[in-house]
Design a protein around this motif. Structure first.
Motif, PDB file in Angstrom:
ATOM      1  N   ILE A   1      13.181  12.671 -13.088  1.00  0.00           N
ATOM      2  CA  ILE A   1      13.498  12.575 -15.188  1.00  0.00           C
ATOM      3  C   ILE A   1      14.333  12.871 -15.271  1.00  0.00           C
ATOM      4  O   ILE A   1      13.619  14.500 -15.231  1.00  0.00           O
ATOM      5  N   ARG A   2      15.193  12.660 -16.126  1.00  0.00           N
ATOM      6  CA  ARG A   2      16.134  13.730 -17.194  1.00  0.00           C
ATOM      7  C   ARG A   2      16.354  13.440 -18.243  1.00  0.00           C
ATOM      8  O   ARG A   2      15.751  12.723 -18.545  1.00  0.00           O
ATOM      9  N   GLU A   3      16.695  14.501 -19.161  1.00  0.00           N
ATOM     10  CA  GLU A   3      16.729  14.077 -20.710  1.00  0.00           C
ATOM     11  C   GLU A   3      18.318  12.843 -20.400  1.00  0.00           C
ATOM     12  O   GLU A   3      19.321  13.133 -19.577  1.00  0.00           O
ATOM     13  N   LYS A   4      17.698  12.249 -21.438  1.00  0.00           N
ATOM     14  CA  LYS A   4      18.557  10.832 -22.081  1.00  0.00           C
ATOM     15  C   LYS A   4      19.555  11.733 -23.046  1.00  0.00           C
ATOM     16  O   LYS A   4      19.025  12.054 -23.686  1.00  0.00           O
ATOM     17  N   LYS A   5      20.698  11.619 -22.125  1.00  0.00           N
ATOM     18  CA  LYS A   5      21.765  13.307 -23.023  1.00  0.00           C
ATOM     19  C   LYS A   5      22.287  11.774 -24.594  1.00  0.00           C
ATOM     20  O   LYS A   5      23.314  12.132 -25.611  1.00  0.00           O
ATOM     21  N   GLU A   6      21.328  10.700 -25.407  1.00  0.00           N
ATOM     22  CA  GLU A   6      22.259   9.819 -26.474  1.00  0.00           C
ATOM     23  C   GLU A   6      21.007   9.695 -27.402  1.00  0.00           C
ATOM     24  O   GLU A   6      20.249  11.090 -27.953  1.00  0.00           O
ATOM     25  N   LEU A   7      21.022   9.135 -28.350  1.00  0.00           N
ATOM     26  CA  LEU A   7      20.471   8.808 -29.038  1.00  0.00           C
ATOM     27  C   LEU A   7      18.798   8.526 -28.642  1.00  0.00           C
ATOM     28  O   LEU A   7      17.753   9.292 -30.018  1.00  0.00           O
ATOM     29  N   PHE A   8      18.592   7.916 -28.474  1.00  0.00           N
ATOM     30  CA  PHE A   8      17.009   7.565 -27.982  1.00  0.00           C
ATOM     31  C   PHE A   8      16.277   8.843 -27.454  1.00  0.00           C
ATOM     32  O   PHE A   8      16.714   9.095 -26.684  1.00  0.00           O
ATOM     33  N   PRO A   9      15.393   9.625 -27.736  1.00  0.00           N
ATOM     34  CA  PRO A   9      14.174   9.881 -27.285  1.00  0.00           C
ATOM     35  C   PRO A   9      13.823   9.989 -26.298  1.00  0.00           C
ATOM     36  O   PRO A   9      13.407  10.805 -25.508  1.00  0.00           O
TER      37      PRO A   9
ATOM     38  N   SER B   1      13.839   9.578 -22.174  1.00  0.00           N
ATOM     39  CA  SER B   1      13.752  10.218 -21.220  1.00  0.00           C
ATOM     40  C   SER B   1      14.488   9.037 -20.285  1.00  0.00           C
ATOM     41  O   SER B   1      13.775   7.919 -20.502  1.00  0.00           O
ATOM     42  N   PHE B   2      15.274   9.563 -18.855  1.00  0.00           N
ATOM     43  CA  PHE B   2      15.772   8.132 -17.857  1.00  0.00           C
ATOM     44  C   PHE B   2      15.486   8.974 -16.788  1.00  0.00           C
ATOM     45  O   PHE B   2      15.431   9.841 -16.543  1.00  0.00           O
ATOM     46  N   VAL B   3      15.484   7.114 -15.718  1.00  0.00           N
ATOM     47  CA  VAL B   3      14.864   7.486 -14.508  1.00  0.00           C
ATOM     48  C   VAL B   3      16.621   7.645 -13.624  1.00  0.00           C
ATOM     49  O   VAL B   3      17.080   6.832 -13.844  1.00  0.00           O
ATOM     50  N   SER B   4      16.799   9.216 -13.012  1.00  0.00           N
ATOM     51  CA  SER B   4      17.798   8.848 -12.506  1.00  0.00           C
ATOM     52  C   SER B   4      18.200   8.216 -11.060  1.00  0.00           C
ATOM     53  O   SER B   4      17.057   8.186 -10.547  1.00  0.00           O
ATOM     54  N   PRO B   5      19.282   7.897 -10.172  1.00  0.00           N
ATOM     55  CA  PRO B   5      19.692   6.928  -9.617  1.00  0.00           C
ATOM     56  C   PRO B   5      18.839   7.866  -8.441  1.00  0.00           C
ATOM     57  O   PRO B   5      19.194   8.765  -8.286  1.00  0.00           O
TER      58      PRO B   5
ATOM     59  N   LYS C   1       0.923  -1.219   0.403  1.00  0.00           N
ATOM     60  CA  LYS C   1      -0.214  -0.018  -0.030  1.00  0.00           C
ATOM     61  C   LYS C   1       0.782   1.492  -0.138  1.00  0.00           C
ATOM     62  O   LYS C   1       1.948   1.416   1.297  1.00  0.00           O
ATOM     63  N   LEU C   2       0.749   2.052  -0.771  1.00  0.00           N
ATOM     64  CA  LEU C   2       1.327   3.096  -1.399  1.00  0.00           C
ATOM     65  C   LEU C   2       0.542   4.361  -1.356  1.00  0.00           C
ATOM     66  O   LEU C   2      -1.025   4.002  -2.428  1.00  0.00           O
ATOM     67  N   GLU C   3       0.451   5.825  -0.892  1.00  0.00           N
ATOM     68  CA  GLU C   3       0.019   6.713  -1.314  1.00  0.00           C
ATOM     69  C   GLU C   3      -0.103   7.696  -2.374  1.00  0.00           C
ATOM     70  O   GLU C   3      -1.430   8.020  -2.589  1.00  0.00           O
ATOM     71  N   PHE C   4       1.342   7.679  -2.291  1.00  0.00           N
ATOM     72  CA  PHE C   4       1.010   8.775  -4.004  1.00  0.00           C
ATOM     73  C   PHE C   4       3.262   7.853  -4.325  1.00  0.00           C
ATOM     74  O   PHE C   4       3.321   7.325  -3.989  1.00  0.00           O
ATOM     75  N   ALA C   5       3.006   8.613  -5.456  1.00  0.00           N
ATOM     76  CA  ALA C   5       3.874   8.616  -6.188  1.00  0.00           C
ATOM     77  C   ALA C   5       4.608   9.648  -6.884  1.00  0.00           C
ATOM     78  O   ALA C   5       3.704  10.200  -7.219  1.00  0.00           O
ATOM     79  N   GLN C   6       5.287  10.341  -6.609  1.00  0.00           N
ATOM     80  CA  GLN C   6       5.816  12.193  -7.662  1.00  0.00           C
ATOM     81  C   GLN C   6       6.658  11.509  -8.369  1.00  0.00           C
ATOM     82  O   GLN C   6       7.628  10.589  -8.446  1.00  0.00           O
ATOM     83  N   TYR C   7       6.165  12.607  -9.166  1.00  0.00           N
ATOM     84  CA  TYR C   7       7.550  12.301 -10.829  1.00  0.00           C
ATOM     85  C   TYR C   7       8.483  14.211 -11.231  1.00  0.00           C
ATOM     86  O   TYR C   7       7.070  14.506 -11.621  1.00  0.00           O
ATOM     87  N   LYS C   8       9.666  14.075 -10.228  1.00  0.00           N
ATOM     88  CA  LYS C   8       9.385  15.297 -10.921  1.00  0.00           C
ATOM     89  C   LYS C   8      10.339  15.264 -12.516  1.00  0.00           C
ATOM     90  O   LYS C   8      11.369  14.427 -12.766  1.00  0.00           O
ATOM     91  N   LEU C   9      10.151  16.096 -13.278  1.00  0.00           N
ATOM     92  CA  LEU C   9      10.423  16.203 -14.949  1.00  0.00           C
ATOM     93  C   LEU C   9      11.562  17.528 -14.751  1.00  0.00           C
ATOM     94  O   LEU C   9      11.107  17.849 -14.466  1.00  0.00           O
ATOM     95  N   GLU C  10      12.561  16.682 -15.404  1.00  0.00           N
ATOM     96  CA  GLU C  10      13.480  18.216 -15.580  1.00  0.00           C
ATOM     97  C   GLU C  10      13.618  17.719 -17.263  1.00  0.00           C
ATOM     98  O   GLU C  10      14.913  17.677 -17.525  1.00  0.00           O
TER      99      GLU C  10
END
Lengths: 276, 344
Positions: free
Chosen positions: B330-338, B340-344, B258-267
């Motif tokens: 979530i930051r920009e992935k700096k490679e070919l794929f458009p 984004s990737f999740v930062s550790p 049981k979790l009450e929320f999930a938060q994604y900070k987009l950059e």
């Protein structure tokens, strides 16, 4: 003038070079395709030969020489049964079974202690690009990362074997402690101090001798994570206890080092001198 | 008995729902069975608490015993607090023999050496969880029993679950004491928070249901469908079955933690149609996406079967229990794929 003439020559040379390159590429492609055609023809001939042989072999069961390279259906089924039996026997002996998944293999380690089946633990492994653990249900206090670092890449059988030893020893120790708390709660004084790995147990228990009850304290240390018997047992009586109890304590300590906890406990009820 | 202790016990009893007071006092074990029989538990709580305080006076309760009652209350109503998960790391590989007495001694010693005015109480529970209650004071004032901090530590695991009240300034001290007492090296907060302590434990200890492919024959789910009218044809039966299967693979078959929320900070950069020049500056578009629900993972699990989302769901959502986090950057992935990737 001269420059335009030179430019024109340059252009012509360039175009000629391009044409030549194209020509070369085309020839290369042609050669490749020809080789491929040869390959496919050869394959076709081989398969055709197989089919012919099969068809020849079918009708003539009596008399026909059974090609050792073409086992009969019955033999195939027998071989399958044998290999499944071997697999089941392996599982019975080791408690480890595996199943191929889309990206690797999933192992199931079943644990038991002296005939009682206990928990199942799962390991989902990926094979490419290298062997790594994708998911698992191994308890957090088992040193999985350490064991994986040592053996996972080099010797997967050893990895599974060591992990299985850790898990089986852990459930064995836990089972002994649980059994003790369940069946001998009247003899135990106060609460038993345990920990998650069940490798340190400390508790007090009553010992009766000549219609008197004395209290002993015991500290069991299991230094070997793959062993379900303690490596060190310290049994001590209260400071004001009579002298003869020291010998009894030593005997108890010896017994607990060699016998499973819940099996040894009935003999610890009374102070009957040294138990051999 | 100290006035403050009496008041504290009175207020603690008032917090407890009336029907639970007797059981909780029994668990506490400070008042004898006879004393408990003497209390009338059917009167209003004000009067019950007064009677309890009087009996505690007779038994000369001190703050230590009162603290135990508080731990019992917070253990039963643990979901009222917000718990944050901390992870400890150690460098060595030695075998751990967790010794409880040793742990308690080291913890108290370390904490007291930095701050004398603290109330520290321990209580062990069956699942090898050690509940630590700390009431902080200052060098000049006595501990404030109403602003307590709880830490739950499972021995021989690297995880501690901490719930603080408003005063967060003493958190570094607490973390340090935990590290020293449990023979670890370092501690850090992981991005996992929630109200349900048990669910947080399930996630980090991997006790939640995961679907493993094995040979163990799972009993075929009985097609327990009520005999449907043969005139009804389900056009999307195969799709529904596919969704069920995919869902089952991702979430497992059991109840979700049981979790009450999930938060994604987009950059991430704002992806725009070159013709729709909304942003001239090449700056990441800052955005916060927050999902909240009484039970987030169960709701995510039911999205696809309810037809509200495609299966499989985005891995950003389904990785929550596996990655043991519900706060993401979530930051920009700096490679070919458009993507984004999740930062550790």
């Amino acid at each position: 003038g001269m420059f335009t003439h030179l430019e024109m020559l340059e252009r012509q040379a360039h175009e000629a070079a391009l044409k030549q390159e194209e020509e070369e590429q085309r020839e290369e492609k042609l050669a490749r395709l020809k080789a491929r055609v040869q390959e496919l023809r050869l394959q076709r001939d081989q398969l055709q030969a197989k089919v012919d042989l099969q068809q020849k072999g079918q009708p003539g069961k009596e008399g026909a020489v059974s090609d050792p390279a073409q086992p009969s259906a019955q033999a195939v089924v027998e071989w399958k049964i044998k290999s499944i039996e071997a697999m089941l026997k392996l599982f019975y002996l080791t408690g480890i079974s595996g199943k191929w998944t889309t990206r690797g293999v999933c192992f199931c380690i079943s644990t038991a202690y002296e005939g009682t089946y206990l928990d199942f633990y799962y390991l989902d492994l990926l094979i490419k690009p290298e062997v790594q653990i994708h998911r698992h249900s191994i308890p957090i206090f088992i040193p999985l990362e350490q064991i994986a670092k040592k053996y996972l890449q080099t010797d997967i059988r050893r990895f599974l074997s060591v992990l299985s030893d850790h898990l089986n020893a852990y459930v064995g120790r836990r089972y002994q402690a649980d059994q003790l708390q369940e069946h001998f709660s009247d003899q135990i004084v106060g609460t038993m101090q345990r920990n998650s790995l069940c490798n340190l147990l400390v508790f007090n228990y009553n010992v009766s001798s000549k219609s008197q009850t004395f209290q002993f304290n015991v500290r069991l240390l299991y230094e070997d994570p793959c062993c379900s018997l303690p490596t060190e047992v310290i049994v001590s009586a209260t400071p004001d206890a009579p002298r003869f109890l020291a010998e009894v304590a030593a005997a108890h300590s010896d017994l607990l080092r060699h016998l499973a906890l819940h099996k040894a406990f009935p003999s610890l009820r009374s102070a009957k001198g040294s138990v051999h | 008995m100290d006035e403050t202790v009496a008041e504290y016990i009175r207020r603690t009893v008032l917090k407890i729902p009336r029907d639970e007071i007797k059981t909780m006092l029994q668990k506490w074990g400070f008042l004898s069975e006879m004393q408990l029989q003497a209390i009338n538990f059917h009167q209003i709580k004000e009067n019950i608490s007064q009677e309890v305080v009087q009996l505690c006076e007779e038994n000369c309760a001190d703050i230590k015993q009162a603290a135990v009652l508080d731990i019992i209350y917070n253990h039963i109503y643990q979901n009222k607090r917000v718990w944050t998960v901390y992870q400890m790391t150690k460098t060595g590989e030695e075998m751990e023999f967790f010794d409880l007495t040793d742990f308690k001694k080291k913890f108290k010693r370390h904490l007291r050496s930095a701050l004398k005015n603290v109330t520290i109480s321990f209580r062990e529970y069956e699942d090898n969880a050690i509940w630590i209650r700390i009431a902080w004071g200052t060098p000049y004032t006595k501990p404030n029993q109403y602003k307590t901090c709880y830490a739950v530590y499972h021995s021989q695991t690297p995880y501690v679950f901490i719930s603080t009240s408003i005063l967060k300034s003493n958190l570094p001290l607490l973390c340090q004491a935990l590290v020293v007492a449990s023979n670890y090296h370092d501690i850090r907060k992981i991005e996992l928070r929630g109200h349900s302590l048990k669910s947080l434990e399930d996630i980090v200890f991997k006790r939640h249901s995961q679907n493993f492919q094995t040979y163990c024959p799972r009993p075929l789910q009985e097609r327990n469908v009520a005999p449907e009218d043969a005139r009804i044809i389900r056009e999307d039966r195969s799709e529904k079955e596919r969704i069920q299967r995919v869902n089952s693979e991702i979430f497992g078959d059991g109840p979700q933690p049981k979790l009450e929320f999930a938060q994604y900070k987009l950059e991430t950069m704002f992806r725009r149609d070159p013709k729709m020049d909304v942003l001239d500056k090449k700056e990441p578009f800052r955005c916060l996406v927050k999902f909240s629900s009484p039970n987030l993972l169960e709701s995510l699990k039911s999205l696809a079967p309810a037809g509200m989302a495609d299966a499989p769901l985005s891995p950003l959502l389904t990785c929550i229990p596996h990655k043991a986090r519900n706060y993401f950057k979530i930051r920009e992935k700096k490679e070919l794929f458009p993507e984004s990737f999740v930062s550790p």
